[in-house]
Design an enzyme around this catalytic site. Structure first.
Site, PDB file in Angstrom:
ATOM      1  N   SER A  56      -9.586   2.345   3.021  1.00 25.64           N
ATOM      2  CA  SER A  56      -8.702   3.027   2.114  1.00 25.64           C
ATOM      3  C   SER A  56      -7.751   2.104   1.347  1.00 25.64           C
ATOM      4  O   SER A  56      -7.170   2.529   0.354  1.00 25.64           O
ATOM      5  CB  SER A  56      -7.879   4.057   2.889  1.00 25.64           C
ATOM      6  OG  SER A  56      -7.059   3.416   3.852  1.00 25.64           O
TER       7      SER A  56
ATOM      8  N   SER B 145      -9.813   0.039   7.252  1.00 29.83           N
ATOM      9  CA  SER B 145      -9.255   0.074   5.892  1.00 29.83           C
ATOM     10  C   SER B 145      -8.614  -1.203   5.388  1.00 29.83           C
ATOM     11  O   SER B 145      -8.283  -1.291   4.212  1.00 29.83           O
ATOM     12  CB  SER B 145      -8.245   1.201   5.770  1.00 29.83           C
ATOM     13  OG  SER B 145      -8.935   2.401   5.602  1.00 29.83           O
TER      14      SER B 145
ATOM     15  N   LYS C 188       0.865  -1.184   0.000  1.00 28.18           N
ATOM     16  CA  LYS C 188       0.000   0.000   0.000  1.00 28.18           C
ATOM     17  C   LYS C 188       0.898   1.231   0.000  1.00 28.18           C
ATOM     18  O   LYS C 188       1.943   1.251   0.683  1.00 28.18           O
ATOM     19  CB  LYS C 188      -0.888  -0.037   1.259  1.00 28.18           C
ATOM     20  CG  LYS C 188      -1.884   1.108   1.360  1.00 28.18           C
ATOM     21  CD  LYS C 188      -2.794   0.943   2.575  1.00 28.18           C
ATOM     22  CE  LYS C 188      -3.808   2.078   2.678  1.00 28.18           C
ATOM     23  NZ  LYS C 188      -4.706   1.941   3.838  1.00 28.18           N
TER      24      LYS C 188
HETATM   25  N1  GLN Z   1     -13.028   5.035   6.612  1.00 29.29           N
HETATM   26  C1  GLN Z   1     -12.276   5.433   7.757  1.00 29.29           C
HETATM   27  C2  GLN Z   1     -11.740   6.835   7.543  1.00 29.29           C
HETATM   28  O1  GLN Z   1     -12.007   7.383   6.541  1.00 29.29           O
HETATM   29  C3  GLN Z   1     -11.174   4.463   8.032  1.00 29.29           C
HETATM   30  C4  GLN Z   1      -9.996   4.615   7.158  1.00 29.29           C
HETATM   31  C5  GLN Z   1      -8.829   3.757   7.561  1.00 29.29           C
HETATM   32  O2  GLN Z   1      -8.982   2.750   8.248  1.00 29.29           O
HETATM   33  N2  GLN Z   1      -7.646   4.184   7.168  1.00 29.29           N
HETATM   34  O3  GLN Z   1     -11.077   7.380   8.350  1.00 29.29           O
END
Ligand code: GLN
Length: 500
Positions: free
Chosen positions: A154, A178, A77
């Protein structure tokens, strides 16, 4: 050959038995990545470097110097700094940035550690903020099950790449879901370890008290293989714990080798009633309930539990995460890394213009919220209150773990939405995180494994939440599930490599 249908564990055997070389695997998967750019899953390639790593892996194999995962390919990632590739967290503000060092997990999995070969960087929401991968500077990654749907976020690029067989494994990061949510939306397996289990060194920070790195792959067994090398103490991250790492691979082997048809006997699975309320879509509910029956058939007993503050996890998280983000992102000033505005009046204007040009809308929104909740006069009302509730949320889990060993339920209230359908109203998007945020707030390990399909034939993931450092039990449960089901073997059609 059809190497993309194989798991990491299969490929490990094939390399060992000399059925394929690391170089051939790198070529094979690079060709699949290049031929399927419509997914926009992998955003930075350096073929020469990947092939050089693969060649070196083959030499190590030939000289008897191979490490545990030598020659197996993966993508990282883009939140993990990776020497040789760009590391941008999919933000314009880090455009062109090349790190002089590797993130801890990149080092541990790579040629200086377990021996894996990096084939590129995976698309993600900018600075890991989002649930759909639509916030990436590189544009949205697509869901391989339906190109009009989001892959989740994400870690959307990682999930899409694994699901379409562009790569057997990827790293992800999980601040509020995410790893689990894109794994669920794309029909793969992923685990967010206990906070502090994996070093955050070299992971571009979003919300430091919530961020955790973890593996994403087809199966729980593959996640165990990867986590074994990611987990462990690292003095460069002061929140990384000096606790012995369980033998995850042995844990998996115990399930596979047991002749017991009820390998989950004695495990009490808690079903939080708040996770099965009216907000849960009927198709997702049906897949989850069918999955829970499978656990039962494997010997698990079911108990109802309650996590009464589940609803509050959204406001609590969306105060704490932006607060930490606003602080973490202050380092991007146009001086030290990445993008700098071309035209500005003075130093202050240079900071302002560089940040205005470099950050996307969602990141700016979070910086504003974070700065607001931390500001004098609002700190007590928002930030402090959120921290107090965070403690209560963590306590609720401990109460539940008095009567169960693992908690099971949905990852997300619905299957992957259509691209563009949630972008107009960010709060609608935040509500989708209802089931994934609280394990991060409590620091607990949690994972997703495929358990069926819902509307429009989109995958559904089962979430398992464990007590602190109970990763082995969760991986064993998912592995036992995957020994008697086929969901993790299903792959979307329409993705091929370049004819070789
Ligand atoms: N959807 C959540 C956010 O936007 C979690 C994102 C994540 O786990 N990086 O913060």
């Amino acid at each position: 050959m059809t190497w993309h249908l194989k798991t990491l564990a299969d490929l490990k055997k094939s390399i060992k038995n000399k059925e394929v070389s690391s170089f051939e695997l790198a070529q094979y998967f690079l060709s699949r990545i290049k031929n399927n750019q419509k997914l926009n899953a992998v955003i930075d390639l350096d073929e020469a470097l990947s092939l050089a790593q693969a060649k070196a892996a083959d030499e190590a194999l030939a000289n008897g110097k191979a490490a545990a995962l030598t020659g197996l390919p993966l993508v990282h990632k883009d939140v993990f700094v990776t020497q040789g590739w760009h590391s941008t967290a999919c933000s314009k503000i880090l455009q062109g940035y090349q790190s002089p060092f590797d993130a801890h997990i990149v080092e541990r999995l790579g040629h200086r550690g377990a021996g894996m070969v990096c084939l590129g960087k995976a698309n993600m929401d900018e600075f890991a903020m989002g649930s759909t991968n639509e916030n990436s500077y590189f544009g949205p990654a697509k869901n391989p099950w339906n190109l009009e749907k989001v892959p989740g976020g994400s870690s959307g690029g990682s999930a899409a790449a694994v699901a379409a067989g562009l790569i057997p494994a990827a790293t992800g990061s999980d601040t509020g879901g995410s790893i689990r949510q894109p794994a669920s939306f794309c029909g793969i397996t992923g685990i967010k370890p206990t906070y502090g289990r994996v070093s955050r060194y070299g992971m571009i920070a979003y919300a430091s008290s919530l961020d955790q790195a973890g593996p994403m792959a087809k199966t729980a067994e593959d996640c165990a293989l990867l986590l074994a090398h990611m987990a462990g103490h690292d003095a460069r991250d002061s929140t990384c714990l000096a606790k012995d790492v369980d033998d995850y691979v042995l844990g998996i082997t115990q399930v596979t080798e047991s002749s017991n048809s009820q390998p989950l006997k004695g495990i009490r699975v808690g079903l939080p009633k708040e996770y099965f309320g009216p907000g849960l879509a009927a198709d997702v509910r049906a897949a989850i309930e069918a999955g829970i029956k499978v656990y039962e058939s494997l010997g698990a007993t079911l108990v109802e539990v309650s996590l009464p503050k589940t609803e509050l996890s959204i406001p609590v998280y969306y105060v704490i995460a932006p607060a930490e983000a606003s602080s973490n992102l202050s380092r991007f000033d146009g001086v030290r890394y990445g993008h700098r505005a071309k035209a500005y009046k003075d130093l202050l204007d240079m900071y302002k213009t560089s940040r205005a040009e470099g950050f996307g809308a969602e990141v700016k929104r979070r910086i504003l919220i974070g700065t607001y909740v931390l500001s004098h006069g609002y700190y007590d009302a928002y930030y402090l209150k959120a921290q107090k509730l965070r403690r209560i949320i963590a306590q609720d889990f401990q109460n539940a773990f008095q009567v169960c060993d693992v908690i099971a339920g949905p990852v997300a209230p619905s299957v992957a939405p259509t691209i563009g359908s949630k972008t107009a109203d960010p709060t609608q998007m935040y509500l989708e995180d209802i089931f994934t945020l609280s394990p991060n707030l409590a620091g607990l390990p949690a994972m997703s494994h495929p358990c069926g399909f819902g509307a429009d034939h989109m995958p559904v993931g089962m979430q398992l939440i464990g007590n602190y450092f109970d990763e082995t039990r969760m991986l064993q449960m998912a592995h036992a599930f995957q020994q008697v089901t086929e969901w993790h073997k299903k792959m979307p059609e329409g993705f091929s490599g370049v004819a070789q």
